[in-house]
Design a protein around this motif. Structure first.
Motif, mmCIF file in Angstrom:
data_model
loop_
_atom_site.group_PDB
_atom_site.id
_atom_site.type_symbol
_atom_site.label_atom_id
_atom_site.label_comp_id
_atom_site.label_asym_id
_atom_site.label_seq_id
_atom_site.Cartn_x
_atom_site.Cartn_y
_atom_site.Cartn_z
ATOM 1 N N GLY A 36 9.552 -3.723 -5.068
ATOM 2 C CA GLY A 36 8.935 -3.058 -6.207
ATOM 3 C C GLY A 36 7.685 -2.296 -5.793
ATOM 4 O O GLY A 36 7.045 -2.612 -4.788
ATOM 5 N N VAL A 37 7.354 -1.298 -6.587
ATOM 6 C CA VAL A 37 6.146 -0.492 -6.368
ATOM 7 C C VAL A 37 5.178 -0.858 -7.490
ATOM 8 O O VAL A 37 5.488 -0.671 -8.665
ATOM 9 N N CYS A 38 4.024 -1.398 -7.078
ATOM 10 C CA CYS A 38 3.062 -1.914 -8.053
ATOM 11 C C CYS A 38 1.834 -1.004 -8.073
ATOM 12 O O CYS A 38 1.511 -0.360 -7.081
ATOM 13 N N ARG A 39 1.129 -1.029 -9.187
ATOM 14 C CA ARG A 39 -0.099 -0.231 -9.274
ATOM 15 C C ARG A 39 -1.099 -0.622 -8.189
ATOM 16 O O ARG A 39 -1.855 0.218 -7.701
ATOM 17 N N THR A 40 -1.093 -1.879 -7.798
ATOM 18 C CA THR A 40 -1.998 -2.309 -6.730
ATOM 19 C C THR A 40 -1.715 -1.553 -5.435
ATOM 20 O O THR A 40 -2.625 -1.294 -4.645
ATOM 21 N N ASP A 41 -0.455 -1.189 -5.199
ATOM 22 C CA ASP A 41 -0.141 -0.389 -4.003
ATOM 23 C C ASP A 41 -0.899 0.937 -4.051
ATOM 24 O O ASP A 41 -1.371 1.434 -3.022
ATOM 25 N N LEU A 42 -1.012 1.498 -5.248
ATOM 26 C CA LEU A 42 -1.790 2.739 -5.391
ATOM 27 C C LEU A 42 -3.255 2.497 -5.035
ATOM 28 O O LEU A 42 -3.884 3.326 -4.379
ATOM 29 N N VAL A 57 1.841 -1.855 6.042
ATOM 30 C CA VAL A 57 3.061 -1.591 5.281
ATOM 31 C C VAL A 57 2.823 -2.138 3.883
ATOM 32 O O VAL A 57 2.683 -3.349 3.717
ATOM 33 N N PRO A 58 2.712 -1.290 2.851
ATOM 34 C CA PRO A 58 2.470 -1.814 1.498
ATOM 35 C C PRO A 58 3.710 -2.538 0.947
ATOM 36 O O PRO A 58 4.769 -2.555 1.578
ATOM 37 N N GLY A 59 3.533 -3.067 -0.250
ATOM 38 C CA GLY A 59 4.681 -3.639 -0.956
ATOM 39 C C GLY A 59 4.623 -5.144 -1.058
ATOM 40 O O GLY A 59 4.679 -5.839 -0.038
ATOM 41 N N HIS A 60 4.502 -5.663 -2.301
ATOM 42 C CA HIS A 60 4.397 -7.115 -2.474
ATOM 43 C C HIS A 60 5.297 -7.605 -3.594
ATOM 44 O O HIS A 60 4.991 -8.578 -4.270
ATOM 45 N N GLY A 112 1.243 -6.859 1.823
ATOM 46 C CA GLY A 112 1.118 -5.413 1.615
ATOM 47 C C GLY A 112 -0.320 -4.936 1.524
ATOM 48 O O GLY A 112 -0.572 -3.789 1.140
ATOM 49 N N TYR A 113 -1.272 -5.795 1.893
ATOM 50 C CA TYR A 113 -2.695 -5.436 1.831
ATOM 51 C C TYR A 113 -3.409 -5.960 3.084
ATOM 52 O O TYR A 113 -4.005 -5.191 3.835
ATOM 53 N N THR A 114 -3.331 -7.259 3.300
ATOM 54 C CA THR A 114 -3.924 -7.801 4.522
ATOM 55 C C THR A 114 -2.856 -8.385 5.448
ATOM 56 O O THR A 114 -3.179 -8.883 6.522
ATOM 57 N N ARG A 115 -1.599 -8.359 5.028
ATOM 58 C CA ARG A 115 -0.491 -8.544 5.964
ATOM 59 C C ARG A 115 0.633 -7.611 5.534
ATOM 60 O O ARG A 115 0.718 -7.236 4.364
ATOM 61 N N ASP A 116 1.485 -7.233 6.483
ATOM 62 C CA ASP A 116 2.491 -6.208 6.184
ATOM 63 C C ASP A 116 3.446 -6.671 5.082
ATOM 64 O O ASP A 116 3.823 -7.835 5.008
ATOM 65 N N GLY A 117 3.825 -5.709 4.256
ATOM 66 C CA GLY A 117 4.666 -5.995 3.106
ATOM 67 C C GLY A 117 6.068 -5.419 3.218
ATOM 68 O O GLY A 117 6.615 -5.303 4.312
ATOM 69 N N GLY A 118 6.611 -5.029 2.080
ATOM 70 C CA GLY A 118 8.042 -4.806 1.950
ATOM 71 C C GLY A 118 8.520 -3.375 1.864
ATOM 72 O O GLY A 118 9.689 -3.163 1.580
#
Ligand code: ZN
Ligand code: ZN
Length: 337
Positions: A36-42, A57-60, A112-118
């Motif tokens: 999923g794409v979350c506002r936090t990714d923005l 790598v974003p994405g959580h 997706g912020y402090t470790r790589d995400g999805g």
């Protein structure tokens, strides 16, 4: 493996080929089926959150299947479907972790912020923070549950709602949701199912979002600058707009609570004390605990929650983020590798 990588804040993600990592002790390697794409990714991409791991790598909101397991992983099997949320790991030792508040851990890692995400074909995760997801529904449709659902649920609990039904007198009867995106579209269904009256606030003039909210059980939908037809018992703000806080305070009754559900919000304008007088409360919600996740993932199927998703191929991550930023989406965006 392929991954969409943020190398520097405020630059587009770039597709990179990487060798698939080996899971370390306690980790699993996941073959990503949807993210999923979350506002936090923005907020991560825009550099609004401090000290991201870079490149990242974003994405959580990861849904995938276990492809490999490191030593010491218990309770999961190769091929099993799992979900990975924002809370990537916690220290287990700090006063917050030891008092059931791991969402406030002093030394957490966030996916997706402090470790790589999805935003990738494969992702590593700490197995203790993953959740088995029975194969009951489509990968893309379950992805928004992993953040919009979980943190929405924590916000909902903070608003005084939770188990039971509004009709039985537990928690808010009249609940306002400001910003009708991925989280609100899930919560509105739960709240309506529990017999609460949901008031949905969108950007003013966004008829499509207001019709969408009504189709999911809201009894009223209007612009965030409007007053609802009855005073609210509680409100949750999901839009990252600080100016909504005084508006929501105006809309809640005495003793009412306004919950800020996002990780980042623009500055809150000053407002007269009378808006918070009479024991009105303002609280923020940070992250999630695994207990929140277990509660929500049990309740969502009971409530028959459906998620509305727009699918994008992984390489279109920048387009998905742009559509989210511009409010061109209904429900949630999901990347499919
Ligand atoms: Zn901790
Ligand atoms: Zn999120």
């Amino acid at each position: 493996m392929r991954a969409m990588v943020l190398e520097r804040p405020r630059t587009p993600l770039v597709m990179r080929e990487r060798s698939a990592p080996e899971p370390a002790s306690g980790e699993i390697l996941i073959e990503v089926a949807a993210c999923g794409v979350c506002r936090t990714d923005l907020h991560v991409v825009d550099g609004e959150l401090p000290n991201p791991k870079l490149p990242i790598v974003p994405g959580h909101e990861i849904v995938g299947r276990v492809a490999a397991m490191g030593a010491g992983v218990a309770g999961l099997a190769i091929g099993e479907r799992v979900g990975v949320p924002w809370l990537g790991s916690t220290c287990g030792l700090c006063p917050y972790c030891r008092s059931g508040r791991e969402n406030l851990c002093d030394r957490p890692l966030f996916t997706g912020y402090t470790r790589d995400g999805g935003y990738a074909t494969r992702a590593l995760a700490d197995a203790r923070y993953c959740f088995p997801l029975p194969e009951r529904r489509d990968d893309a449709e379950v992805a928004p549950f992993l953040c919009a659902g979980l943190i929405g649920w924590r916000s909902y609990r903070m608003a005084g709602a939770g188990e039971g039904t509004g009709a039985e007198g537990t928690g808010p009867q009249a609940l306002g949701l400001y910003g009708f995106g991925a989280a609100a579209h899930i919560l509105a269904q739960i709240a309506a199912w529990q017999g609460r009256r949901v008031y949905a606030f969108t950007r003013s003039g966004d008829d499509a979002a207001q019709a969408f909210a009504k189709s999911l059980g809201a009894v009223w939908a209007g612009g965030s600058d409007e007053m609802p037809p009855e005073p609210l018992d509680a409100a949750i703000i999901f839009a990252p707009v600080g100016a909504l806080l005084p508006m929501a305070l105006k809309a809640v009754k005495k003793g009412g609570r306004v919950v800020c559900g996002g990780i980042h919000m623009s500055d809150i304008p000053s407002f007269p004390y009378r808006l918070i007088w009479e024991e009105r409360q303002v609280v923020s919600v940070a992250n999630l605990t695994r207990a929140d996740a277990r509660e929500f993932l049990t309740l969502a199927p009971q409530a028959g929650v459906k998620s509305e998703v727009t699918r994008y191929p992984l390489e279109a991550a920048n387009e998905a983020l742009a559509d989210l930023r511009e409010g061109r989406l209904q429900g949630a965006a999901v990347l499919i590798p």
